[in-house]
Write a protein that holds these residues in place. Structure first.
Motif, PDB file in Angstrom:
ATOM      1  N   ALA A  52       0.833  -1.207   0.000  1.00  0.00           N
ATOM      2  CA  ALA A  52       0.000   0.000   0.000  1.00  0.00           C
ATOM      3  C   ALA A  52       0.868   1.258   0.000  1.00  0.00           C
ATOM      4  CB  ALA A  52      -0.934  -0.008   1.207  1.00  0.00           C
ATOM      5  N   GLU A  53       1.938   1.243   0.755  1.00  0.00           N
ATOM      6  CA  GLU A  53       2.835   2.401   0.808  1.00  0.00           C
ATOM      7  C   GLU A  53       3.535   2.624  -0.529  1.00  0.00           C
ATOM      8  OE1 GLU A  53       5.185   1.547   4.290  1.00  0.00           O
ATOM      9  OE2 GLU A  53       3.513   2.047   5.628  1.00  0.00           O
ATOM     10  N   LYS A  54       3.952   1.541  -1.182  1.00  0.00           N
ATOM     11  CA  LYS A  54       4.570   1.662  -2.514  1.00  0.00           C
ATOM     12  C   LYS A  54       3.570   2.189  -3.534  1.00  0.00           C
ATOM     13  CE  LYS A  54       7.884  -2.103  -1.909  1.00  0.00           C
ATOM     14  NZ  LYS A  54       8.225  -3.472  -2.334  1.00  0.00           N
ATOM     15  N   LEU A  55       2.342   1.686  -3.473  1.00  0.00           N
ATOM     16  CA  LEU A  55       1.319   2.132  -4.401  1.00  0.00           C
ATOM     17  C   LEU A  55       0.980   3.601  -4.160  1.00  0.00           C
ATOM     18  CD1 LEU A  55      -0.651   1.640  -6.699  1.00  0.00           C
ATOM     19  CD2 LEU A  55      -2.230   0.616  -5.036  1.00  0.00           C
ATOM     20  N   ALA A  56       0.881   3.999  -2.911  1.00  0.00           N
ATOM     21  CA  ALA A  56       0.615   5.408  -2.587  1.00  0.00           C
ATOM     22  C   ALA A  56       1.690   6.294  -3.198  1.00  0.00           C
ATOM     23  CB  ALA A  56       0.535   5.609  -1.072  1.00  0.00           C
ATOM     24  N   ALA A  57       2.943   5.902  -3.073  1.00  0.00           N
ATOM     25  CA  ALA A  57       4.043   6.684  -3.638  1.00  0.00           C
ATOM     26  C   ALA A  57       3.931   6.754  -5.158  1.00  0.00           C
ATOM     27  CB  ALA A  57       5.381   6.083  -3.218  1.00  0.00           C
ATOM     28  N   ALA A  58       3.518   5.652  -5.798  1.00  0.00           N
ATOM     29  CA  ALA A  58       3.376   5.634  -7.262  1.00  0.00           C
ATOM     30  C   ALA A  58       2.213   6.510  -7.720  1.00  0.00           C
ATOM     31  CB  ALA A  58       3.186   4.198  -7.753  1.00  0.00           C
ATOM     32  N   LEU A  59       1.207   6.697  -6.866  1.00  0.00           N
ATOM     33  CA  LEU A  59       0.045   7.512  -7.218  1.00  0.00           C
ATOM     34  C   LEU A  59       0.309   9.008  -7.070  1.00  0.00           C
ATOM     35  CD1 LEU A  59      -2.706   5.371  -5.492  1.00  0.00           C
ATOM     36  CD2 LEU A  59      -2.524   5.796  -7.959  1.00  0.00           C
ATOM     37  N   LEU A  60       1.282   9.381  -6.264  1.00  0.00           N
ATOM     38  CA  LEU A  60       1.571  10.796  -6.031  1.00  0.00           C
ATOM     39  C   LEU A  60       2.243  11.407  -7.251  1.00  0.00           C
ATOM     40  CD1 LEU A  60       2.760  10.588  -2.321  1.00  0.00           C
ATOM     41  CD2 LEU A  60       0.552  11.364  -3.199  1.00  0.00           C
ATOM     42  N   PRO A  61       2.137  12.697  -7.480  1.00  0.00           N
ATOM     43  CA  PRO A  61       1.719  13.723  -6.532  1.00  0.00           C
ATOM     44  C   PRO A  61       0.210  13.980  -6.503  1.00  0.00           C
ATOM     45  CG  PRO A  61       2.514  14.786  -8.509  1.00  0.00           C
ATOM     46  CD  PRO A  61       2.674  13.291  -8.709  1.00  0.00           C
ATOM     47  N   SER A  62      -0.537  13.415  -7.441  1.00  0.00           N
ATOM     48  CA  SER A  62      -1.969  13.699  -7.481  1.00  0.00           C
ATOM     49  C   SER A  62      -2.732  12.423  -7.838  1.00  0.00           C
ATOM     50  CB  SER A  62      -2.245  14.797  -8.512  1.00  0.00           C
ATOM     51  OG  SER A  62      -3.604  15.114  -8.529  1.00  0.00           O
ATOM     52  N   PRO A  63      -3.185  11.671  -6.831  1.00  0.00           N
ATOM     53  CA  PRO A  63      -3.862  10.404  -7.102  1.00  0.00           C
ATOM     54  C   PRO A  63      -5.099  10.566  -7.988  1.00  0.00           C
ATOM     55  CG  PRO A  63      -3.301  10.576  -4.787  1.00  0.00           C
ATOM     56  CD  PRO A  63      -3.058  11.925  -5.406  1.00  0.00           C
ATOM     57  N   LYS A  77      -9.729  -7.174   0.715  1.00  0.00           N
ATOM     58  CA  LYS A  77      -9.942  -6.008  -0.155  1.00  0.00           C
ATOM     59  C   LYS A  77     -10.132  -4.727   0.665  1.00  0.00           C
ATOM     60  CE  LYS A  77     -13.471  -8.044  -2.098  1.00  0.00           C
ATOM     61  NZ  LYS A  77     -13.408  -9.338  -1.414  1.00  0.00           N
ATOM     62  N   THR A  78     -10.995  -4.778   1.658  1.00  0.00           N
ATOM     63  CA  THR A  78     -11.250  -3.596   2.484  1.00  0.00           C
ATOM     64  C   THR A  78     -10.022  -3.256   3.324  1.00  0.00           C
ATOM     65  OG1 THR A  78     -13.615  -4.072   2.566  1.00  0.00           O
ATOM     66  CG2 THR A  78     -12.748  -2.590   4.261  1.00  0.00           C
ATOM     67  N   THR A  79      -9.357  -4.252   3.845  1.00  0.00           N
ATOM     68  CA  THR A  79      -8.141  -4.006   4.630  1.00  0.00           C
ATOM     69  C   THR A  79      -7.094  -3.301   3.777  1.00  0.00           C
ATOM     70  OG1 THR A  79      -8.535  -5.875   6.096  1.00  0.00           O
ATOM     71  CG2 THR A  79      -6.246  -5.117   5.908  1.00  0.00           C
ATOM     72  N   PHE A  80      -6.889  -3.782   2.541  1.00  0.00           N
ATOM     73  CA  PHE A  80      -5.898  -3.142   1.678  1.00  0.00           C
ATOM     74  C   PHE A  80      -6.310  -1.699   1.358  1.00  0.00           C
ATOM     75  CE2 PHE A  80      -3.951  -1.898  -2.299  1.00  0.00           C
ATOM     76  CZ  PHE A  80      -2.617  -2.055  -1.962  1.00  0.00           C
ATOM     77  N   THR A  81      -7.587  -1.483   1.116  1.00  0.00           N
ATOM     78  CA  THR A  81      -8.061  -0.130   0.832  1.00  0.00           C
ATOM     79  C   THR A  81      -7.774   0.793   2.011  1.00  0.00           C
ATOM     80  OG1 THR A  81      -9.762  -0.933  -0.680  1.00  0.00           O
ATOM     81  CG2 THR A  81     -10.110   1.248   0.284  1.00  0.00           C
ATOM     82  N   ARG A  82      -8.045   0.327   3.216  1.00  0.00           N
ATOM     83  CA  ARG A  82      -7.745   1.133   4.407  1.00  0.00           C
ATOM     84  C   ARG A  82      -6.246   1.435   4.500  1.00  0.00           C
ATOM     85  NH1 ARG A  82     -11.681  -2.413   7.652  1.00  0.00           N
ATOM     86  NH2 ARG A  82     -13.516  -1.091   7.756  1.00  0.00           N
ATOM     87  N   LEU A  83      -5.424   0.434   4.251  1.00  0.00           N
ATOM     88  CA  LEU A  83      -3.974   0.629   4.308  1.00  0.00           C
ATOM     89  C   LEU A  83      -3.522   1.658   3.271  1.00  0.00           C
ATOM     90  CD1 LEU A  83      -2.879  -3.100   4.750  1.00  0.00           C
ATOM     91  CD2 LEU A  83      -2.771  -1.298   6.491  1.00  0.00           C
ATOM     92  N   LEU A  84      -4.091   1.600   2.073  1.00  0.00           N
ATOM     93  CA  LEU A  84      -3.726   2.552   1.019  1.00  0.00           C
ATOM     94  C   LEU A  84      -4.177   3.965   1.390  1.00  0.00           C
ATOM     95  CD1 LEU A  84      -2.560   3.229  -1.739  1.00  0.00           C
ATOM     96  CD2 LEU A  84      -4.760   2.538  -2.756  1.00  0.00           C
ATOM     97  N   LEU A  85      -5.394   4.102   1.876  1.00  0.00           N
ATOM     98  CA  LEU A  85      -5.876   5.432   2.268  1.00  0.00           C
ATOM     99  C   LEU A  85      -5.032   6.006   3.405  1.00  0.00           C
ATOM    100  CD1 LEU A  85      -9.723   4.877   1.978  1.00  0.00           C
ATOM    101  CD2 LEU A  85      -8.263   6.243   0.459  1.00  0.00           C
ATOM    102  N   ARG A  86      -4.656   5.167   4.372  1.00  0.00           N
ATOM    103  CA  ARG A  86      -3.770   5.617   5.458  1.00  0.00           C
ATOM    104  C   ARG A  86      -2.420   6.063   4.886  1.00  0.00           C
ATOM    105  NH1 ARG A  86      -7.110   6.714   8.871  1.00  0.00           N
ATOM    106  NH2 ARG A  86      -8.090   5.137  10.147  1.00  0.00           N
ATOM    107  N   ALA A  87      -1.884   5.278   3.935  1.00  0.00           N
ATOM    108  CA  ALA A  87      -0.593   5.616   3.328  1.00  0.00           C
ATOM    109  C   ALA A  87      -0.671   6.941   2.567  1.00  0.00           C
ATOM    110  CB  ALA A  87      -0.138   4.491   2.402  1.00  0.00           C
ATOM    111  N   LEU A  88      -1.861   7.298   2.109  1.00  0.00           N
ATOM    112  CA  LEU A  88      -2.065   8.581   1.427  1.00  0.00           C
ATOM    113  C   LEU A  88      -2.366   9.711   2.409  1.00  0.00           C
ATOM    114  CD1 LEU A  88      -4.086   7.338  -1.656  1.00  0.00           C
ATOM    115  CD2 LEU A  88      -1.797   8.381  -1.694  1.00  0.00           C
ATOM    116  N   GLY A  89      -2.419   9.398   3.707  1.00  0.00           N
ATOM    117  CA  GLY A  89      -2.578  10.426   4.730  1.00  0.00           C
ATOM    118  C   GLY A  89      -3.985  10.638   5.242  1.00  0.00           C
TER     119      GLY A  89
END
Length: 160
Positions: free
Chosen positions: A23-34, A48-60
């Motif tokens: 999730a943290e790697k994906l968040a970085a790949a989505l920046l600067p503007s997801p 699926k929901t757990t990963f979504t939560r992790l990704l949203l957290r990684a995006l702040g």
């Protein structure tokens, strides 16, 4: 006409920290503007929901991140450090009729910029635009997850 490069990779999530690292790697790949459509495929309990939560957290995203199982969609403001904008989390598990799509105003949501995370996208088949990334999550007997990721080259490369 130039078609975007589509790549595929395999991931193994031995545990939740492994999913968090993805999730943290994906968040970085989505920046600067997801601004992407990410589909999450897998059976009930796959994560699926757990990963979504992790990704949203990684995006702040802070505060409670609810499953949209009953509401179908939950939206979250992304902080300025993640480019601002909106992340919309969809769960189409209970979706029964394509007319629900129009009635709910989802066409406008998907036409607008922002991050869209869709669980059970097959229930909205024919309504969703092409995904930028598809994650196929398979629950293994030892509770690890095997994940096949298919999508835009910059997102797949960001996962490695």
């Amino acid at each position: 006409m130039h078609l975007p490069a589509i790549l595929e990779t395999q991931l193994l999530w031995a545990d939740e920290p492994a999913a968090q690292a993805t999730a943290e790697k994906l968040a970085a790949a989505l920046l600067p503007s997801p601004n992407a459509l990410i589909e999450l495929h897998g059976p009930l309990g796959a994560g699926k929901t757990t990963f979504t939560r992790l990704l949203l957290r990684a995006l702040g995203v802070e505060g409670r991140i609810k499953s949209p199982s009953y509401a179908v969609m939950e939206s979250y403001e992304l902080p300025g450090s993640a480019g601002g904008g909106v992340a919309s989390h969809f769960d189409f598990y209970r979706f029964g009729d394509p007319r629900e799509w129009e009635d709910a105003g989802f066409r406008e949501v998907f036409a607008a910029p922002g991050l869209k995370l869709c669980e059970w996208p097959e229930k909205a088949a024919g309504q969703l635009p092409p995904a930028d990334l598809q994650l196929f999550i398979e629950l293994m007997p030892d509770d690890s997850r095997r994940v096949r990721a298919v999508g835009a080259a910059h997102l797949i490369q960001g996962l490695k």
